[in-house]
Design an enzyme around this catalytic site. Sequence first.
Site, PDB file in Angstrom:
ATOM      1  N   ASN A 150     -47.656 -59.563-113.403  1.00  0.00           N
ATOM      2  CA  ASN A 150     -46.430 -59.960-114.125  1.00  0.00           C
ATOM      3  C   ASN A 150     -45.931 -58.906-115.116  1.00  0.00           C
ATOM      4  O   ASN A 150     -44.729 -58.688-115.265  1.00  0.00           O
ATOM      5  CB  ASN A 150     -46.614 -61.323-114.796  1.00  0.00           C
ATOM      6  CG  ASN A 150     -47.667 -61.318-115.858  1.00  0.00           C
ATOM      7  OD1 ASN A 150     -48.719 -60.690-115.682  1.00  0.00           O
ATOM      8  ND2 ASN A 150     -47.429 -61.978-116.956  1.00  0.00           N
ATOM      9  N   GLU A 248     -58.689 -63.619-119.661  1.00  0.00           N
ATOM     10  CA  GLU A 248     -57.373 -64.071-120.137  1.00  0.00           C
ATOM     11  C   GLU A 248     -56.696 -64.747-118.968  1.00  0.00           C
ATOM     12  O   GLU A 248     -56.301 -64.081-118.009  1.00  0.00           O
ATOM     13  CB  GLU A 248     -56.534 -62.877-120.614  1.00  0.00           C
ATOM     14  CG  GLU A 248     -57.167 -62.043-121.707  1.00  0.00           C
ATOM     15  CD  GLU A 248     -57.373 -62.826-122.989  1.00  0.00           C
ATOM     16  OE1 GLU A 248     -56.612 -63.784-123.232  1.00  0.00           O
ATOM     17  OE2 GLU A 248     -58.296 -62.495-123.734  1.00  0.00           O
ATOM     18  N   CYS A 282     -47.219 -64.895-119.215  1.00  0.00           N
ATOM     19  CA  CYS A 282     -48.212 -65.929-119.513  1.00  0.00           C
ATOM     20  C   CYS A 282     -47.862 -66.659-120.809  1.00  0.00           C
ATOM     21  O   CYS A 282     -48.346 -67.757-121.048  1.00  0.00           O
ATOM     22  CB  CYS A 282     -49.591 -65.308-119.608  1.00  0.00           C
ATOM     23  SG  CYS A 282     -49.625 -63.932-120.771  1.00  0.00           S
ATOM     24  N   GLU A 461     -58.534 -60.469-126.908  1.00  0.00           N
ATOM     25  CA  GLU A 461     -58.165 -59.064-126.834  1.00  0.00           C
ATOM     26  C   GLU A 461     -57.450 -58.704-128.137  1.00  0.00           C
ATOM     27  O   GLU A 461     -57.216 -59.535-128.987  1.00  0.00           O
ATOM     28  CB  GLU A 461     -57.244 -58.833-125.632  1.00  0.00           C
ATOM     29  CG  GLU A 461     -57.923 -59.126-124.309  1.00  0.00           C
ATOM     30  CD  GLU A 461     -57.064 -58.745-123.114  1.00  0.00           C
ATOM     31  OE1 GLU A 461     -55.931 -59.236-123.000  1.00  0.00           O
ATOM     32  OE2 GLU A 461     -57.542 -57.932-122.297  1.00  0.00           O
TER      33      GLU A 461
HETATM   34  P1  NAD Z   1     -54.576 -63.521-109.825  1.00  0.00           P
HETATM   35  O1  NAD Z   1     -55.696 -64.220-110.479  1.00  0.00           O
HETATM   36  O2  NAD Z   1     -54.187 -63.903-108.457  1.00  0.00           O
HETATM   37  O3  NAD Z   1     -54.852 -61.946-109.754  1.00  0.00           O
HETATM   38  C1  NAD Z   1     -55.170 -61.191-110.901  1.00  0.00           C
HETATM   39  C2  NAD Z   1     -55.996 -59.997-110.484  1.00  0.00           C
HETATM   40  O4  NAD Z   1     -57.241 -60.459-109.989  1.00  0.00           O
HETATM   41  C3  NAD Z   1     -55.360 -59.172-109.371  1.00  0.00           C
HETATM   42  O5  NAD Z   1     -55.621 -57.816-109.593  1.00  0.00           O
HETATM   43  C4  NAD Z   1     -56.093 -59.677-108.146  1.00  0.00           C
HETATM   44  O6  NAD Z   1     -56.128 -58.745-107.089  1.00  0.00           O
HETATM   45  C5  NAD Z   1     -57.482 -59.906-108.707  1.00  0.00           C
HETATM   46  N1  NAD Z   1     -58.291 -60.842-107.926  1.00  0.00           N
HETATM   47  C6  NAD Z   1     -57.886 -61.808-107.060  1.00  0.00           C
HETATM   48  N2  NAD Z   1     -58.947 -62.429-106.521  1.00  0.00           N
HETATM   49  C7  NAD Z   1     -60.045 -61.866-107.068  1.00  0.00           C
HETATM   50  C8  NAD Z   1     -61.440 -62.100-106.915  1.00  0.00           C
HETATM   51  N3  NAD Z   1     -61.915 -63.039-106.101  1.00  0.00           N
HETATM   52  N4  NAD Z   1     -62.297 -61.354-107.643  1.00  0.00           N
HETATM   53  C9  NAD Z   1     -61.838 -60.426-108.507  1.00  0.00           C
HETATM   54  N5  NAD Z   1     -60.530 -60.144-108.669  1.00  0.00           N
HETATM   55  C10 NAD Z   1     -59.641 -60.868-107.960  1.00  0.00           C
HETATM   56  O7  NAD Z   1     -53.352 -63.633-110.824  1.00  0.00           O
HETATM   57  P2  NAD Z   1     -51.876 -63.114-110.595  1.00  0.00           P
HETATM   58  O8  NAD Z   1     -51.197 -64.035-109.626  1.00  0.00           O
HETATM   59  O9  NAD Z   1     -51.893 -61.657-110.327  1.00  0.00           O
HETATM   60  O10 NAD Z   1     -51.252 -63.314-112.042  1.00  0.00           O
HETATM   61  C11 NAD Z   1     -50.711 -64.512-112.492  1.00  0.00           C
HETATM   62  C12 NAD Z   1     -51.687 -65.252-113.363  1.00  0.00           C
HETATM   63  O11 NAD Z   1     -52.095 -64.425-114.450  1.00  0.00           O
HETATM   64  C13 NAD Z   1     -51.096 -66.482-114.007  1.00  0.00           C
HETATM   65  O12 NAD Z   1     -52.032 -67.518-113.939  1.00  0.00           O
HETATM   66  C14 NAD Z   1     -50.875 -66.068-115.448  1.00  0.00           C
HETATM   67  O13 NAD Z   1     -50.869 -67.113-116.379  1.00  0.00           O
HETATM   68  C15 NAD Z   1     -52.031 -65.163-115.660  1.00  0.00           C
HETATM   69  N6  NAD Z   1     -51.803 -64.279-116.794  1.00  0.00           N
HETATM   70  C16 NAD Z   1     -52.510 -64.505-117.943  1.00  0.00           C
HETATM   71  C17 NAD Z   1     -52.311 -63.690-119.055  1.00  0.00           C
HETATM   72  C18 NAD Z   1     -53.083 -63.905-120.333  1.00  0.00           C
HETATM   73  O14 NAD Z   1     -53.042 -63.034-121.188  1.00  0.00           O
HETATM   74  N7  NAD Z   1     -53.772 -65.014-120.487  1.00  0.00           N
HETATM   75  C19 NAD Z   1     -51.387 -62.651-118.977  1.00  0.00           C
HETATM   76  C20 NAD Z   1     -50.684 -62.462-117.784  1.00  0.00           C
HETATM   77  C21 NAD Z   1     -50.906 -63.273-116.693  1.00  0.00           C
END
Ligand code: NAD
Length: 480
Positions: A150, A248, A282, A461
């Site tokens: 994002n 996070e 997020c 963080e």
């Molecule tokens: P995601 O969990 O699908 O992917 C995040 C990362 O994890 C990517 O690089 C992905 O390739 C990797 N990943 C996927 N499966 C994995 C596995 N089994 N093992 C290790 N790594 C793996 O999330 P997304 O769709 O990329 O992002 C959206 C989500 O991120 C939303 O839920 C949003 O709320 C969250 N988000 C949270 C914050 C925060 O600061 N809390 C900030 C931004 C986004």
Amino acid sequence: MEKILNFINGELLPPSSKQFIDNFEPATGRVYSQIPDSDSADIESAVTAAKKAFESWSITPAKKRSDIILKLSNLILENLETLAEAEARDNGKPVWLAKEVDIPRAAANFHFFATGILHFASEAHPMEDTAINYTLRSPIGVVGCISPWNLPLYLFTWKIAPALAAGNCVVAKPSEVTPMTAFLLSKLCNEAGLPPGVLNIVHGLGPKVGDAISRHPSIKAISFTGGTATGAAIAKIAAPMFKKLSLELGGKNPVLVFDDCDFEKAIATTVNSSFRNQGQICLCGSRIFVQEGVYEKFKSRFVEEVSKLKVSHPYDAEAKLGALVSQPHFEKVKSYIELAKDEGGTVLTGGKEVKLEGDYKNGWYLEPTVIEGLAFDCRTNQEEIFGPVVTITPFKDEEHALKMANSTEYGLASVIWTSDLKRAHRVGQNIEAGIVWVNCWMLRDLRTPFGGVKNSGVGREGGFEALKFFTEPKNVCIKL
Ligand code: NAD
């Protein structure tokens, strides 16, 4: 077609599998580049390089590490236009937004931690005339950083910067959905003089590359930002290996608008907090709760303002919302609009796809959507949608507002609109969230602890919290 490459030991390399995956441009829906389909063999090479580099990076004086990281920060600013255009093309967000927010913040992350490390100190605990204890803080070793799509470069650097500043070597994985600016960053690392192996960037799918990072025994800490289910999958692997974890995760943030708010400011900011970056931050507020006395007035002005927001391609300077990041995500968000209708919600504005002309006719555009009439505990109000969709619900009093606000499994951010200072303190104290904004939104001081409670994450963080996470404390007790 451009091929993105891994960055291992200072070199740009194809994946060991020699396989690549298509990378889509959300604005057009077309494939425009390819990314490495890496696997555990590439992670193994990256870890080997990082371990070797750690021998010297960990004992490089903080001032020297700081100088290199500052150079990287400056190079990001020098390449602001290129990076912003690349981010917008890869992610679908308006170019102006990437130029104003994403890329300057990526540079600021490096700047902040490059200077922060020079002020990082540790504690001493004197025992009167018996002994003195002092805490040594050493870099951990090889650490893993995994980030989402994002805010691609913004969140990628938010992890890498403190890890490197504290003297660790990093194996990092950007989202496969938005890999481009991490690739461009790898080229800048060499220009900045970052020694080979200090930062390694491995591209590819989460279940392959992310999973290999979670499992690798030499990666001693993992900083992850992404969805809650992915965070749980990582924790399941990494926790029994006693890795340090910073997670996070997702959110379903409430916005509480009280009768006594500054109405105009609340309207203007809530439009932003709902739809910035197509609602894919997020920290966006996706559940708007408005006190009964001001509900009708707030609702009609809010809907009026939202319906004026222009949805267009990222290169249109007038666009307030660009394209959603991917086809699967686009379909997911649309399915939640249908779910909301099934659950009895009324779409006050939006709810439909936006069809642009010409090159952009197959892009993933959605109207900013406001939904009314849903129970606070229905699925639409409990599950993370992460798109340009918000719900609006009236409340009677503080107790009622807090009951609904605190009803989800998440607890990342929250926003309170009131001119009553006592109420702001009270509600701020009782709301279940790691971040509370009063009469503002996304006002960020990088020194503050950043993170969520409940299923929104573990750890914080930002500021010295991040430097503490990326170091291992050791107590030394000297008898006097
Ligand atoms: P995601 O969990 O699908 O992917 C995040 C990362 O994890 C990517 O690089 C992905 O390739 C990797 N990943 C996927 N499966 C994995 C596995 N089994 N093992 C290790 N790594 C793996 O999330 P997304 O769709 O990329 O992002 C959206 C989500 O991120 C939303 O839920 C949003 O709320 C969250 N988000 C949270 C914050 C925060 O600061 N809390 C900030 C931004 C986004």
